[in-house]
Design a protein around this motif. Structure first.
Motif, PDB file in Angstrom:
ATOM      1  N   THR A 100       1.390  17.818  -6.996  1.00 23.28           N
ATOM      2  CA  THR A 100       0.087  17.633  -7.620  1.00 23.28           C
ATOM      3  C   THR A 100      -0.870  16.908  -6.681  1.00 23.28           C
ATOM      4  OG1 THR A 100       1.112  17.560  -9.793  1.00 23.28           O
ATOM      5  CG2 THR A 100      -1.091  16.634  -9.605  1.00 23.28           C
ATOM      6  N   TYR A 101      -0.385  15.893  -6.014  1.00 20.11           N
ATOM      7  CA  TYR A 101      -1.218  15.161  -5.056  1.00 20.11           C
ATOM      8  C   TYR A 101      -1.666  16.073  -3.925  1.00 20.11           C
ATOM      9  CZ  TYR A 101      -2.424  12.064  -1.220  1.00 20.11           C
ATOM     10  OH  TYR A 101      -3.072  11.478  -0.174  1.00 20.11           O
ATOM     11  N   LYS A 102      -0.746  16.838  -3.368  1.00 23.95           N
ATOM     12  CA  LYS A 102      -1.081  17.715  -2.239  1.00 23.95           C
ATOM     13  C   LYS A 102      -2.060  18.809  -2.654  1.00 23.95           C
ATOM     14  CE  LYS A 102       0.577  17.687   1.443  1.00 23.95           C
ATOM     15  NZ  LYS A 102       0.079  17.104   2.677  1.00 23.95           N
ATOM     16  N   LEU A 103      -1.899  19.368  -3.835  1.00 25.90           N
ATOM     17  CA  LEU A 103      -2.772  20.454  -4.275  1.00 25.90           C
ATOM     18  C   LEU A 103      -4.163  19.968  -4.658  1.00 25.90           C
ATOM     19  CD1 LEU A 103      -0.419  22.675  -6.455  1.00 25.90           C
ATOM     20  CD2 LEU A 103      -1.463  23.274  -4.271  1.00 25.90           C
ATOM     21  N   GLY A 104      -4.261  18.787  -5.217  1.00 27.34           N
ATOM     22  CA  GLY A 104      -5.545  18.389  -5.777  1.00 27.34           C
ATOM     23  C   GLY A 104      -6.269  17.258  -5.100  1.00 27.34           C
ATOM     24  N   PHE A 105      -5.549  16.376  -4.441  1.00 26.43           N
ATOM     25  CA  PHE A 105      -6.198  15.142  -4.032  1.00 26.43           C
ATOM     26  C   PHE A 105      -5.988  14.762  -2.576  1.00 26.43           C
ATOM     27  CE2 PHE A 105      -4.815  14.927  -8.460  1.00 26.43           C
ATOM     28  CZ  PHE A 105      -6.050  14.893  -9.076  1.00 26.43           C
ATOM     29  N   ALA A 106      -5.082  15.409  -1.878  1.00 24.86           N
ATOM     30  CA  ALA A 106      -4.731  14.979  -0.523  1.00 24.86           C
ATOM     31  C   ALA A 106      -5.841  15.304   0.466  1.00 24.86           C
ATOM     32  CB  ALA A 106      -3.433  15.641  -0.076  1.00 24.86           C
ATOM     33  N   LYS A 107      -6.092  14.358   1.339  1.00 28.88           N
ATOM     34  CA  LYS A 107      -6.981  14.545   2.476  1.00 28.88           C
ATOM     35  C   LYS A 107      -6.155  14.299   3.731  1.00 28.88           C
ATOM     36  CE  LYS A 107     -11.212  13.088   0.223  1.00 28.88           C
ATOM     37  NZ  LYS A 107     -12.364  12.202   0.271  1.00 28.88           N
ATOM     38  N   GLU A 108      -6.659  14.757   4.822  1.00 27.70           N
ATOM     39  CA  GLU A 108      -5.973  14.530   6.095  1.00 27.70           C
ATOM     40  C   GLU A 108      -6.100  13.046   6.445  1.00 27.70           C
ATOM     41  OE1 GLU A 108      -3.508  15.762   8.933  1.00 27.70           O
ATOM     42  OE2 GLU A 108      -4.384  17.113   7.458  1.00 27.70           O
ATOM     43  N   LEU A 109      -4.977  12.347   6.429  1.00 25.33           N
ATOM     44  CA  LEU A 109      -4.952  10.915   6.704  1.00 25.33           C
ATOM     45  C   LEU A 109      -4.097  10.655   7.933  1.00 25.33           C
ATOM     46  CD1 LEU A 109      -4.309   9.493   3.119  1.00 25.33           C
ATOM     47  CD2 LEU A 109      -6.470   9.508   4.356  1.00 25.33           C
ATOM     48  N   PRO A 110      -4.351   9.525   8.597  1.00 26.21           N
ATOM     49  CA  PRO A 110      -3.446   9.122   9.676  1.00 26.21           C
ATOM     50  C   PRO A 110      -2.040   8.875   9.118  1.00 26.21           C
ATOM     51  CG  PRO A 110      -5.462   7.829   9.742  1.00 26.21           C
ATOM     52  CD  PRO A 110      -5.503   8.637   8.490  1.00 26.21           C
ATOM     53  N   LEU A 111      -1.055   8.912   9.998  1.00 27.24           N
ATOM     54  CA  LEU A 111       0.347   8.840   9.588  1.00 27.24           C
ATOM     55  C   LEU A 111       0.663   7.585   8.774  1.00 27.24           C
ATOM     56  CD1 LEU A 111       3.165  10.078   9.688  1.00 27.24           C
ATOM     57  CD2 LEU A 111       3.536   8.827  11.814  1.00 27.24           C
ATOM     58  N   LEU A 112       0.222   6.419   9.219  1.00 32.84           N
ATOM     59  CA  LEU A 112       0.541   5.181   8.515  1.00 32.84           C
ATOM     60  C   LEU A 112      -0.075   5.160   7.116  1.00 32.84           C
ATOM     61  CD1 LEU A 112       1.957   2.474   8.652  1.00 32.84           C
ATOM     62  CD2 LEU A 112      -0.126   1.503   9.625  1.00 32.84           C
ATOM     63  N   LYS A 113      -1.297   5.635   7.000  1.00 36.61           N
ATOM     64  CA  LYS A 113      -1.928   5.682   5.677  1.00 36.61           C
ATOM     65  C   LYS A 113      -1.217   6.669   4.764  1.00 36.61           C
ATOM     66  CE  LYS A 113      -6.522   4.192   7.031  1.00 36.61           C
ATOM     67  NZ  LYS A 113      -7.941   4.527   7.093  1.00 36.61           N
ATOM     68  N   SER A 114      -0.779   7.793   5.308  1.00 34.84           N
ATOM     69  CA  SER A 114      -0.024   8.763   4.504  1.00 34.84           C
ATOM     70  C   SER A 114       1.282   8.159   4.015  1.00 34.84           C
ATOM     71  CB  SER A 114       0.272  10.015   5.323  1.00 34.84           C
ATOM     72  OG  SER A 114      -0.897  10.727   5.580  1.00 34.84           O
ATOM     73  N   ILE A 115       1.964   7.417   4.873  1.00 34.73           N
ATOM     74  CA  ILE A 115       3.218   6.763   4.474  1.00 34.73           C
ATOM     75  C   ILE A 115       2.966   5.769   3.349  1.00 34.73           C
ATOM     76  CG2 ILE A 115       5.009   5.159   5.258  1.00 34.73           C
ATOM     77  CD1 ILE A 115       4.869   6.596   7.990  1.00 34.73           C
ATOM     78  N   ILE A 116       1.886   5.008   3.440  1.00 34.49           N
ATOM     79  CA  ILE A 116       1.548   4.040   2.396  1.00 34.49           C
ATOM     80  C   ILE A 116       1.243   4.754   1.082  1.00 34.49           C
ATOM     81  CG2 ILE A 116      -0.184   2.337   1.677  1.00 34.49           C
ATOM     82  CD1 ILE A 116      -0.263   1.461   4.642  1.00 34.49           C
ATOM     83  N   VAL A 117       0.509   5.863   1.160  1.00 33.66           N
ATOM     84  CA  VAL A 117       0.186   6.623  -0.054  1.00 33.66           C
ATOM     85  C   VAL A 117       1.461   7.125  -0.725  1.00 33.66           C
ATOM     86  CG1 VAL A 117      -0.839   8.781  -0.878  1.00 33.66           C
ATOM     87  CG2 VAL A 117      -2.143   7.282   0.623  1.00 33.66           C
ATOM     88  N   TYR A 118       2.395   7.666   0.060  1.00 30.00           N
ATOM     89  CA  TYR A 118       3.620   8.192  -0.528  1.00 30.00           C
ATOM     90  C   TYR A 118       4.535   7.082  -1.041  1.00 30.00           C
ATOM     91  CZ  TYR A 118       2.335  12.867   0.829  1.00 30.00           C
ATOM     92  OH  TYR A 118       1.685  14.062   0.937  1.00 30.00           O
ATOM     93  N   ILE A 119       4.522   5.925  -0.420  1.00 31.03           N
ATOM     94  CA  ILE A 119       5.292   4.789  -0.938  1.00 31.03           C
ATOM     95  C   ILE A 119       4.719   4.344  -2.283  1.00 31.03           C
ATOM     96  CG2 ILE A 119       5.793   2.335  -0.584  1.00 31.03           C
ATOM     97  CD1 ILE A 119       6.128   2.985   2.413  1.00 31.03           C
ATOM     98  N   MET A 120       3.401   4.268  -2.378  1.00 28.46           N
ATOM     99  CA  MET A 120       2.778   3.883  -3.645  1.00 28.46           C
ATOM    100  C   MET A 120       3.018   4.947  -4.722  1.00 28.46           C
ATOM    101  SD  MET A 120       1.771   0.958  -2.968  1.00 28.46           S
ATOM    102  CE  MET A 120       0.919   0.557  -4.455  1.00 28.46           C
ATOM    103  N   LEU A 121       3.009   6.217  -4.334  1.00 29.31           N
ATOM    104  CA  LEU A 121       3.316   7.287  -5.273  1.00 29.31           C
ATOM    105  C   LEU A 121       4.760   7.176  -5.759  1.00 29.31           C
ATOM    106  CD1 LEU A 121       2.114   9.854  -6.581  1.00 29.31           C
ATOM    107  CD2 LEU A 121       2.976  11.118  -4.621  1.00 29.31           C
ATOM    108  N   PHE A 122       5.672   6.851  -4.857  1.00 35.11           N
ATOM    109  CA  PHE A 122       7.077   6.657  -5.197  1.00 35.11           C
ATOM    110  C   PHE A 122       7.235   5.528  -6.203  1.00 35.11           C
ATOM    111  CE2 PHE A 122      11.387   5.090  -4.381  1.00 35.11           C
ATOM    112  CZ  PHE A 122      12.112   6.267  -4.395  1.00 35.11           C
ATOM    113  N   ILE A 123       6.560   4.415  -5.965  1.00 39.52           N
ATOM    114  CA  ILE A 123       6.624   3.278  -6.887  1.00 39.52           C
ATOM    115  C   ILE A 123       6.005   3.629  -8.238  1.00 39.52           C
ATOM    116  CG2 ILE A 123       5.779   0.923  -7.288  1.00 39.52           C
ATOM    117  CD1 ILE A 123       6.034   0.523  -4.207  1.00 39.52           C
ATOM    118  N   GLY A 124       4.875   4.331  -8.214  1.00 37.22           N
ATOM    119  CA  GLY A 124       4.219   4.726  -9.460  1.00 37.22           C
ATOM    120  C   GLY A 124       5.044   5.676 -10.300  1.00 37.22           C
ATOM    121  N   CYS A 125       5.886   6.462  -9.651  1.00 33.56           N
ATOM    122  CA  CYS A 125       6.725   7.400 -10.402  1.00 33.56           C
ATOM    123  C   CYS A 125       7.797   6.683 -11.214  1.00 33.56           C
ATOM    124  CB  CYS A 125       7.334   8.435  -9.455  1.00 33.56           C
ATOM    125  SG  CYS A 125       6.122   9.664  -8.957  1.00 33.56           S
ATOM    126  N   PHE A 126       8.131   5.451 -10.846  1.00 34.75           N
ATOM    127  CA  PHE A 126       9.039   4.669 -11.689  1.00 34.75           C
ATOM    128  C   PHE A 126       8.407   4.416 -13.056  1.00 34.75           C
ATOM    129  CE2 PHE A 126      11.393   3.370  -7.839  1.00 34.75           C
ATOM    130  CZ  PHE A 126      12.671   3.622  -8.310  1.00 34.75           C
TER     131      PHE A 126
END
Length: 111
Positions: A42-68
């Protein structure tokens, strides 16, 4: 009557499958990773923008935590996985139509 109220009025067959049919610790983790996978789509289809690697890692870590949090909502018989499936389908259809429209605009056919 050995069914609980949440089992009687459950509108979430995905959660019911993972939590009741598979059950236990494995059921929760499978449900969590299903929710995480659907949230990433859902994030990739609707909301993802091209981000630098470190920012992308932070986004996916926060997404992982939010999924709890979403997995906890799913335990209480809310249809989280089903909603994510519908969102992914709608965004997928939108992206496909947008792709076709852009393709037709760039390469008009002679009629």
């Amino acid at each position: 009557m050995d069914k609980t109220v949440s089992q009687q009025f459950s509108f979430s067959p995905v959660e019911r499958y993972f939590l009741i049919d598979v059950g236990g610790n494995l059921g929760f983790w499978l449900l969590f990773f299903a929710i995480f996978y659907l949230a990433v789509i859902t994030y990739k289809l609707g909301f993802a923008k091209e981000l630098p690697l470190l920012k992308s890692i932070i986004v996916y870590i926060m997404l992982f935590i939010g999924c709890f949090v979403l997995a906890i909502f799913a335990i209480f018989a809310l249809p989280i996985a089903e909603v994510l499936i519908v969102i992914a389908l709608v965004l997928g259809i939108y992206r496909f139509r947008l792709y076709r429209e852009r393709k037709e605009r760039n390469h008009p056919t002679n009629e």
